[in-house]
Design a protein around this motif. Structure first.
Motif, PDB file in Angstrom:
ATOM      1  N   ARG A 256      -3.895  14.342  -2.365  1.00  0.00           N
ATOM      2  CA  ARG A 256      -4.760  13.170  -2.354  1.00  0.00           C
ATOM      3  C   ARG A 256      -5.083  12.857  -0.911  1.00  0.00           C
ATOM      4  NH1 ARG A 256      -7.458  11.045  -4.093  1.00  0.00           N
ATOM      5  NH2 ARG A 256      -6.984   8.872  -4.516  1.00  0.00           N
ATOM      6  N   LEU A 286      -8.529  24.848  -6.730  1.00  0.00           N
ATOM      7  CA  LEU A 286      -9.873  24.298  -6.518  1.00  0.00           C
ATOM      8  C   LEU A 286     -10.674  25.195  -5.591  1.00  0.00           C
ATOM      9  CD1 LEU A 286     -12.086  22.130  -6.596  1.00  0.00           C
ATOM     10  CD2 LEU A 286     -10.823  20.847  -4.873  1.00  0.00           C
ATOM     11  N   THR A 828      -7.988  20.209 -15.299  1.00  0.00           N
ATOM     12  CA  THR A 828      -8.876  21.277 -15.769  1.00  0.00           C
ATOM     13  C   THR A 828      -9.965  21.515 -14.730  1.00  0.00           C
ATOM     14  OG1 THR A 828     -10.032  19.561 -16.981  1.00  0.00           O
ATOM     15  CG2 THR A 828      -8.600  21.012 -18.245  1.00  0.00           C
ATOM     16  N   PRO A 829     -10.378  22.776 -14.600  1.00  0.00           N
ATOM     17  CA  PRO A 829     -11.419  23.070 -13.625  1.00  0.00           C
ATOM     18  C   PRO A 829     -12.781  22.659 -14.154  1.00  0.00           C
ATOM     19  CG  PRO A 829     -10.803  25.067 -14.772  1.00  0.00           C
ATOM     20  CD  PRO A 829      -9.937  23.979 -15.317  1.00  0.00           C
ATOM     21  N   LEU A 830     -13.632  22.372 -13.236  1.00  0.00           N
ATOM     22  CA  LEU A 830     -14.966  21.922 -13.583  1.00  0.00           C
ATOM     23  C   LEU A 830     -15.867  22.536 -12.541  1.00  0.00           C
ATOM     24  CD1 LEU A 830     -16.791  19.600 -14.897  1.00  0.00           C
ATOM     25  CD2 LEU A 830     -16.199  18.316 -12.884  1.00  0.00           C
TER      26      LEU A 830
ATOM     27  N   TYR B  11     -22.649  14.384 -14.035  1.00  0.00           N
ATOM     28  CA  TYR B  11     -21.729  14.843 -15.073  1.00  0.00           C
ATOM     29  C   TYR B  11     -21.464  13.686 -16.026  1.00  0.00           C
ATOM     30  CZ  TYR B  11     -20.331  19.154 -12.714  1.00  0.00           C
ATOM     31  OH  TYR B  11     -20.317  20.401 -12.166  1.00  0.00           O
ATOM     32  N   TYR B  13     -18.986  12.708 -19.226  1.00  0.00           N
ATOM     33  CA  TYR B  13     -17.783  13.184 -19.904  1.00  0.00           C
ATOM     34  C   TYR B  13     -17.613  12.514 -21.257  1.00  0.00           C
ATOM     35  CZ  TYR B  13     -16.681  14.652 -15.161  1.00  0.00           C
ATOM     36  OH  TYR B  13     -16.723  15.221 -13.926  1.00  0.00           O
ATOM     37  N   ASN B  18      -9.702  10.274 -14.839  1.00  0.00           N
ATOM     38  CA  ASN B  18      -8.899   9.388 -13.987  1.00  0.00           C
ATOM     39  C   ASN B  18      -9.040   9.717 -12.514  1.00  0.00           C
ATOM     40  OD1 ASN B  18      -7.785   8.020 -16.212  1.00  0.00           O
ATOM     41  ND2 ASN B  18      -6.439   9.786 -16.542  1.00  0.00           N
ATOM     42  N   LEU B  19      -9.189  11.014 -12.241  1.00  0.00           N
ATOM     43  CA  LEU B  19      -9.251  11.450 -10.854  1.00  0.00           C
ATOM     44  C   LEU B  19     -10.020  12.750 -10.834  1.00  0.00           C
ATOM     45  CD1 LEU B  19      -8.173  11.538  -7.842  1.00  0.00           C
ATOM     46  CD2 LEU B  19      -6.225  12.814  -8.746  1.00  0.00           C
ATOM     47  N   GLN B  21     -11.306  15.880  -7.960  1.00  0.00           N
ATOM     48  CA  GLN B  21     -11.324  16.406  -6.596  1.00  0.00           C
ATOM     49  C   GLN B  21     -12.432  17.441  -6.548  1.00  0.00           C
ATOM     50  OE1 GLN B  21      -6.973  17.295  -7.198  1.00  0.00           O
ATOM     51  NE2 GLN B  21      -6.925  16.911  -5.012  1.00  0.00           N
ATOM     52  N   ASN B  22     -13.273  17.368  -5.517  1.00  0.00           N
ATOM     53  CA  ASN B  22     -14.456  18.215  -5.526  1.00  0.00           C
ATOM     54  C   ASN B  22     -14.716  18.920  -4.215  1.00  0.00           C
ATOM     55  OD1 ASN B  22     -15.790  17.183  -8.195  1.00  0.00           O
ATOM     56  ND2 ASN B  22     -15.093  15.385  -7.057  1.00  0.00           N
ATOM     57  N   ASP B  48     -12.872   7.976  -2.058  1.00  0.00           N
ATOM     58  CA  ASP B  48     -11.921   7.351  -1.130  1.00  0.00           C
ATOM     59  C   ASP B  48     -11.513   8.350  -0.052  1.00  0.00           C
ATOM     60  OD1 ASP B  48     -10.241   9.010  -2.557  1.00  0.00           O
ATOM     61  OD2 ASP B  48      -8.616   7.541  -2.705  1.00  0.00           O
ATOM     62  N   TYR B  49     -12.135   9.527  -0.099  1.00  0.00           N
ATOM     63  CA  TYR B  49     -11.819  10.555   0.894  1.00  0.00           C
ATOM     64  C   TYR B  49     -13.023  11.466   0.964  1.00  0.00           C
ATOM     65  CZ  TYR B  49      -9.629  14.681   2.996  1.00  0.00           C
ATOM     66  OH  TYR B  49      -9.316  15.748   3.806  1.00  0.00           O
ATOM     67  N   ASP B  65     -12.629  13.132  -2.939  1.00  0.00           N
ATOM     68  CA  ASP B  65     -11.848  12.698  -4.108  1.00  0.00           C
ATOM     69  C   ASP B  65     -12.507  11.448  -4.688  1.00  0.00           C
ATOM     70  OD1 ASP B  65     -10.034  14.520  -3.153  1.00  0.00           O
ATOM     71  OD2 ASP B  65      -8.454  13.064  -2.674  1.00  0.00           O
ATOM     72  N   PRO B  67     -11.170   8.525  -7.028  1.00  0.00           N
ATOM     73  CA  PRO B  67      -9.942   8.057  -7.657  1.00  0.00           C
ATOM     74  C   PRO B  67     -10.166   7.025  -8.767  1.00  0.00           C
ATOM     75  CG  PRO B  67     -10.307   6.877  -5.614  1.00  0.00           C
ATOM     76  CD  PRO B  67     -11.516   7.739  -5.831  1.00  0.00           C
ATOM     77  N   GLY B 272     -15.120  21.362  -9.058  1.00  0.00           N
ATOM     78  CA  GLY B 272     -14.079  20.340  -8.979  1.00  0.00           C
ATOM     79  C   GLY B 272     -12.963  20.568  -9.961  1.00  0.00           C
ATOM     80  N   ILE B 273     -11.974  19.709  -9.835  1.00  0.00           N
ATOM     81  CA  ILE B 273     -10.843  19.682 -10.759  1.00  0.00           C
ATOM     82  C   ILE B 273     -10.797  18.261 -11.284  1.00  0.00           C
ATOM     83  CG2 ILE B 273      -8.326  19.722 -10.888  1.00  0.00           C
ATOM     84  CD1 ILE B 273      -9.126  22.491 -10.455  1.00  0.00           C
ATOM     85  N   VAL B 274     -10.786  18.108 -12.601  1.00  0.00           N
ATOM     86  CA  VAL B 274     -10.734  16.754 -13.156  1.00  0.00           C
ATOM     87  C   VAL B 274      -9.441  16.560 -13.935  1.00  0.00           C
ATOM     88  CG1 VAL B 274     -13.217  16.428 -13.307  1.00  0.00           C
ATOM     89  CG2 VAL B 274     -12.005  17.451 -15.222  1.00  0.00           C
ATOM     90  N   PHE B 275      -8.952  15.331 -13.907  1.00  0.00           N
ATOM     91  CA  PHE B 275      -7.784  14.960 -14.697  1.00  0.00           C
ATOM     92  C   PHE B 275      -8.304  14.091 -15.832  1.00  0.00           C
ATOM     93  CE2 PHE B 275      -6.359  16.142 -10.589  1.00  0.00           C
ATOM     94  CZ  PHE B 275      -5.124  16.735 -10.767  1.00  0.00           C
ATOM     95  N   HIS B 280     -17.861  18.005 -21.125  1.00  0.00           N
ATOM     96  CA  HIS B 280     -18.810  17.385 -20.213  1.00  0.00           C
ATOM     97  C   HIS B 280     -20.203  17.976 -20.331  1.00  0.00           C
ATOM     98  CE1 HIS B 280     -17.511  20.832 -17.645  1.00  0.00           C
ATOM     99  NE2 HIS B 280     -18.801  20.845 -17.351  1.00  0.00           N
TER     100      HIS B 280
END
Lengths: 840, 292
Positions: A256, A286, A828-830, B11, B13, B18-19, B21-22, B48-49, B65, B67, B272-275, B280
């Motif tokens: 993070r 990623l 999961t990857p996107l 995108y 969904y 929830n989070l 990262q791209n 936030d980043y 990111d 968040p 990206g990676i999604v939680f 989508h």
């Protein structure tokens, strides 16, 4: 020459073509003679006893327990190396380490080796281990932190290198553990031979890690492992507790804002150093092209930001590939105008012309692939595979293959339970790099190398002793196995959420195992008694118990089933008992519970003491035994087994309860245990005492229920004059002072939950605490007469109360998972690959 | 010539995320043909980043990111790019016989050729077969000047293949595209790269934008422009020469390069990676404005 005992003499007098005990290093074998002089006092029986002692110690330490692969077997006889041999190896691995560093710097830097045609640019650039992402990392990091090399002695007596291990130099923990055990079993010999010490190397390892984090207050170091599926997982666990670093797998870490965090029960904690035991190309799911479940999304960005150190650094994998390895001699000439001290067999690219010469002597060769470092076919055992492979190759494809003359490894004596036998050996040596300094571990992991994985001697290992002519004065001594004392392990008190979750489940399975055993005991007691006293009272009790078990109402998953007396007749109690004992299709069976118990114990492996781990090992033996037992196993066998199992479960509880420190998460185990026990009490009371029966039947049933709850004697003592359903329910449910009552469990849960980090608003009760309060209040407000009161044969109040408690317990469990463990779920990857180019 | 480009990716969904990262490759590259003057990435919800770095192939990658829990993610990149006229100066390099280029790439002795040699290697999206090599050799006849041969290849792809939106997806194998002779710009670029690499030449994938004009008498719609893809050929002493097989032109002042790589996988605009998130849906809109 001393008189040798026959077990030793027969080996020494045997004709070995190329053996370590014979004439190497100019025929000088004095380094063996000292050992043999000591061993001459040992009889065959002595050596056998030592061998067994080692087996026991190794098994206890858990290193042998890898789940996946065949276990290690440490030989009582060490491999002896003379100082003069060692000097060559030491100089050789130092030279090689230096050269590999230089090569890595060049490949990821000015690329002179490729531009000058020493390395094949095409081969490097098409390797999956050429990590392009490294291009954007700061270049100052040393490309190697620790390295391992597999070395053998060739037929001409020269030491040569078989392979390099840089991405995950496995075996270090195993070597350390071997040394600890070998010293314990062979202590006198060890002292006599004046063996070089290894403790300093491990001290240096920690020192070098500390140097990476100079200036950080309280840096956090983690060991990143693939998890229990990795055949070396036990070793990772061992190293982590030896070094005091937290053992994690990738699901425990998250990135993070450009920093790496450990997901702990108390929230996120920053990670400063990752000692990784994972390959280069699966580190960041990623950024790297191939999505890997083992990767940590965003890890490379954290490296780029300099917020985390990773050792070995990313990118060293390319050095392990055949395209680099086969060119090291030329690289050494290019950079240093020196030959390699430890050369290696040179692979020859396969050509159609070679093929004809190769085929008649295939057994002497190995076939490899430049593009796949792991690809290797043995000319002897895999000849057919090779032939069919060659058939389909075009000359263009052929260029990717190479052949290699098989090395002639020297052999060394191994004790095979009866004799000493000669086995070919390879030694794994380790080096540490800090700045310009290269430290060589003065020992090696010696393993039998038959080249074929499935041979019985695969996994045979030895400690390697290097004699020193100077007395050994080591400032640091090897500590005892750190966990001999207690189940402590998490030194900094930060517990990964995943570990907490596993402790919770471990607690539940422990209790479930105990409950299942007790239920099984009562069932067996009753139906064997019925066989002797076939009265109708007994018969009714047996069929009620059988019914409740078949419906899984009183064993996991504690189903809500209405008991209908009519169908029970068709069941044969002995078969049902055997189902509950060993049927893997029956979800609540003892074998299933024990398996789940073992798996969750494996997940918290690094937290368990040797004593606790030994018990898990014993339980594992029982699992195997039960799985093998015939469906028609006699009740006597079943009883004997469950007696042993309950012994193990009690011993495990005792072993852990002594060392439970709540600061490191052991309270999670207790929470799991209490939740399971409460659920079980409620289920048993509801299903076995929910109907009112005739007085004589009722007492008999109450007795059965009290037996399953280990409360029969207490009940008899306390209610000497008058025993009834009322008194039974009072003891099992309402008595808050009685350690086996439902209310007691709930009150304990309330206490234990105080250890959980509190996220709720000030002055407010967290949701899980509200549930506990509700159950406590319900129990306090209930009275035994009302609970025992039956309407049309049904104790409505009791059934309703128990159902309500069970619902609350289930919600309580779910809430814990949601609040404290939910971030253990995976990502999961996107990507925008699909549909992003919609028109052109 | 200056353009402002607005590239919006949305995108949606089925379940809350929830989070996430791209990595975004949405900032146009700066090179001898163009300069990215200003650039900005705006997201909803906000980040936030946000940091960026230059990747192995020279593309700017934005790392961010998000968040905040969301069901719709919108990423908008707005960039101002100046395009220079491509002067065709080094005609000498263009005349080089293609075989000598293959030779130079096979034994790279300068850092430039070493870098370029990487683009002769097969990649996941450019797996070639013998038939593709045969196809390439029809243009690359012995001793033919390299650029002329490549123009011929481009022209043949343009006439032999039919542009058909929806005929393929990104996972359609190249062999299938070759068999059906149908596809979109991405397929044509990958096919051309497979051809070049099959004979030992270096080709790279270029993602970018092309300006479109509304049908006569209609007003240009917002977001109607498109992401585009073409390829470039390495010519020693000249550098990378772009070819657009979809339109059979040598890109000049209407093509804006976004990113370059071995194939599409290296230039994915947003990954990206999604939680959380479930299923989508994705929508992309591009808007190009020419500065008058």
């Amino acid at each position: 020459m001393l008189e040798m005992p026959s077990w030793l003499a027969s080996y020494l007098n045997g004709s070995h073509i190329h053996d370590e005990v014979e004439h190497h290093c100019g025929g000088d074998t004095t380094h063996w003679d000292v050992l043999f002089a000591r061993l001459a006092n040992l009889t065959e029986k002595d050596i056998h006893l030592r061998s067994n002692e080692i087996k026991r110690l190794l098994q206890d330490s858990g290193v042998t327990h890898t789940g996946a692969q065949s276990s290690w077997r440490l030989d009582p006889m060490p491999l002896m190396l003379s100082e003069c041999d060692w000097q060559i190896i030491q100089d050789g691995v130092k030279q090689r380490t230096q050269l590999l560093i230089r090569t890595a710097q060049d490949i990821y830097g000015s690329q002179q080796l490729m531009l000058n045609g020493i390395l094949d640019a095409r081969a490097i650039q098409s390797s999956p281990l050429y990590i392009r992402e490294k291009n954007s990392f700061a270049a100052n990091a040393n490309p190697i932190f620790i390295a391992a090399f597999d070395i053998y002695r060739d037929a001409d007596g020269l030491f040569k290198v078989k392979s390099d291990h840089l991405q995950s130099p496995q075996g270090l923990g195993l070597l350390l553990e071997n040394r600890i055990i070998a010293r314990r079993v062979m202590g006198d010999e060890f002292a006599e031979c004046n063996v070089q010490r290894i403790a300093n190397f491990f001290g240096k390892f920690q020192q070098n890690i500390n140097d990476l984090t100079t200036g950080l207050r309280d840096p956090r170091v983690v060991i990143l492992s693939k998890g229990p599926d990795d055949p070396y997982y036990s070793e990772h666990a061992f190293l982590s507790s030896y070094m005091g670093y937290t053992l994690v797998n990738s699901a425990d870490l998250t990135v993070r804002k450009g920093k790496v965090w450990l997901k702990s029960l108390k929230g996120l904690r920053k990670v400063d150093v990752i000692v990784r035991w994972l390959a280069d190309n699966v580190l960041d799911s990623l950024e790297q092209t191939d999505y890997s479940i083992d990767g940590i999304p965003g890890l490379f960005q954290a490296i780029r930001e300099g917020s985390v150190h990773i050792v070995n650094p990313v990118g060293c994998g390319i050095l392990e590939t055949p395209q680099v390895k086969s060119k090291l001699e030329q690289i050494s000439q290019y950079f240093n105008r020196q030959s390699l001290i430890l050369p290696e067999a040179q692979p020859s690219p396969l050509t159609a012309a070679d093929l004809d010469n190769l085929l008649p002597n295939l057994a002497d060769y190995q076939i490899g692939r430049f593009s796949q470092a792991e690809f290797m076919l043995d000319g002897e055992s895999q000849a057919e595979k090779i032939m069919s492979l060659f058939d389909g190759l075009t000359s263009e494809q052929m260029a990717d293959y190479y052949y290699l003359k098989k090395a002639k490894y020297s052999s060394a004596p191994f004790w095979d339970d009866h004799n000493l036998v000669a086995q070919p050996i390879v030694m794994r040596c380790f080096t540490l790099v800090s700045g310009n300094n290269i430290e060589v571990l003065p020992s090696a992991l010696c393993f039998s190398a038959t080249g074929i994985k499935s041979t019985p001697t695969a996994g045979w290992i030895k400690d390697t002793w290097i004699r020193s002519n100077t007395p050994q004065t080591s400032i640091r001594t090897l500590p005892k196995l750190t966990k001999e004392m207690s189940d402590l392990a998490l030194l900094d008190g930060v517990i990964p959420s995943r570990t907490a979750e596993n402790l919770y489940w471990l607690g539940r399975y422990l209790e479930r195992g105990e409950n299942t055993v007790r239920m099984l005991r009562v069932l067996i007691d009753r139906f064997t008694e019925f066989a002797i006293y076939p009265d109708s009272n007994n018969k009714a009790i047996v069929s009620r118990l059988v019914e409740a078990v078949v419906n899984q109402a009183v064993v996991f998953p504690y189903a809500e089933q209405n008991i209908s007396q009519s169908e029970t007749q068709s069941y044969i109690p002995r078969e049902i008992a055997s189902q509950l004992f060993a049927d893997q299709e029956f979800s609540g069976s003892l074998i299933n519970t024990l398996k789940a118990l073992k798996n969750s114990a494996l997940q918290v492996r690094e937290l368990l003491s040797l004593d606790s781990w030994r018990i898990i090992d014993d339980i594992n033996d029982e699992i195997r035994r039960i799985a093998k037992s015939p469906a028609s196993a006699s009740t006597r066998v079943m009883q004997a087994t469950i007696d042993r199992i309950i012994g193990f479960l009690m011993a495990f509880n005792g072993s852990t309860s002594d060392s439970m420190a709540n600061s490191n998460g052991w309270f999670m185990l207790d929470i799991g245990r209490r939740v399971e026990r409460s659920t079980q009490i409620a289920s048993v009371c509801q299903h076995l005492l929910g109907q009112s029966l005739s007085e004589i039947e009722q007492l008999s049933m109450l007795e059965a229920v009290l037996s399953t709850q280990v409360s029969l004697i207490t009940h008899k003592r306390r209610y000497r004059m008058y025993q009834s359903t009322e008194t039974g329910l009072e003891l099992l449910i309402l008595d808050g002072d009685y350690p086996r009552s439902l209310l007691y469990q709930v009150e304990q849960l309330a206490q234990l939950c105080k250890f959980l980090p509190d996220n709720s608003a000030r002055g407010m009760l967290p949701a899980h605490a509200k549930l506990l309060l509700k159950m406590q209040t319900q129990c306090h407000l209930a009275d035994r007469e009302t609970l025992a009161l039956a309407t049309e044969g049904q104790r409505i109040e009791l059934i309703e109360l128990m159902q309500s408690v069970k619902v609350s317990l289930e919600r309580f469990g779910d809430m814990l998972l949601l609040q404290y463990f939910s971030h253990t779920k995976t990502a999961t990857p996107l990507n925008s690959m699909f549909g992003s180019i919609d028109k052109s | 010539m200056k353009y402002t480009i607005k590239h919006t990716t949305t995108y949606s969904y089925s379940e809350p995320v929830n989070l996430c990262q791209n990595h975004a490759r949405l900032t146009p590259i700066s090179n001898q043909y163009q300069q990215c003057l200003t650039t900005e990435i705006v997201t909803s919800p906000t980040v936030d980043y946000l940091q960026s770095f230059i990747d192995y192939f020279g593309n700017r990658v934005s790392v961010f990111d998000i968040p905040t829990q969301h069901e719709v993610l919108q990423v908008t990149a707005i960039s101002e790019v100046e395009i220079y006229n491509r002067q065709q100066i080094n005609m000498l390099g263009w005349q080089m016989p293609w075989e000598s280029v293959v030779q130079a790439l096979a034994n790279p002795i300068t850092p430039q050729t070493l870098k370029a040699a990487e683009f002769t290697l097969v990649s996941a999206f450019t797996r070639y077969q013998a038939e593709m090599k045969d196809y390439a050799l029809q243009s690359f006849t012995p001793n033919r000047a390299i650029v002329e041969a490549c123009e011929d290849l481009m022209a043949r792809i343009f006439s032999d293949f039919q542009y058909e939106s929806g005929a393929t997806t990104i996972s359609t194998p190249l062999a299938e595209v070759f068999a059906s002779k149908k596809g979109v710009c991405q397929d044509f670029a990958h096919f051309a790269l497979a051809c070049l690499r099959s004979i030992g030449l270096a080709g790279r994938y270029v993602s970018g934008y092309i300006e479109t004009f509304p049908p006569e008498g209609q007003e240009k719609l917002e977001g109607a422009d498109a992401t585009h893809a073409w390829f470039a050929l390495y010519v020693p002493d000249v550098g990378w020469v772009d070819f657009d097989p979809t339109n059979n032109v040598l890109p000049n002042d209407q093509h804006i390069t976004l990113a370059v790589g071995r194939d599409f996988a290296d230039v994915t605009p947003l990954k990206g990676i999604v939680f959380g998130g479930g299923m989508h849906q994705l929508a992309v809109a591009v808007d190009m404005k020419r500065h008058e």
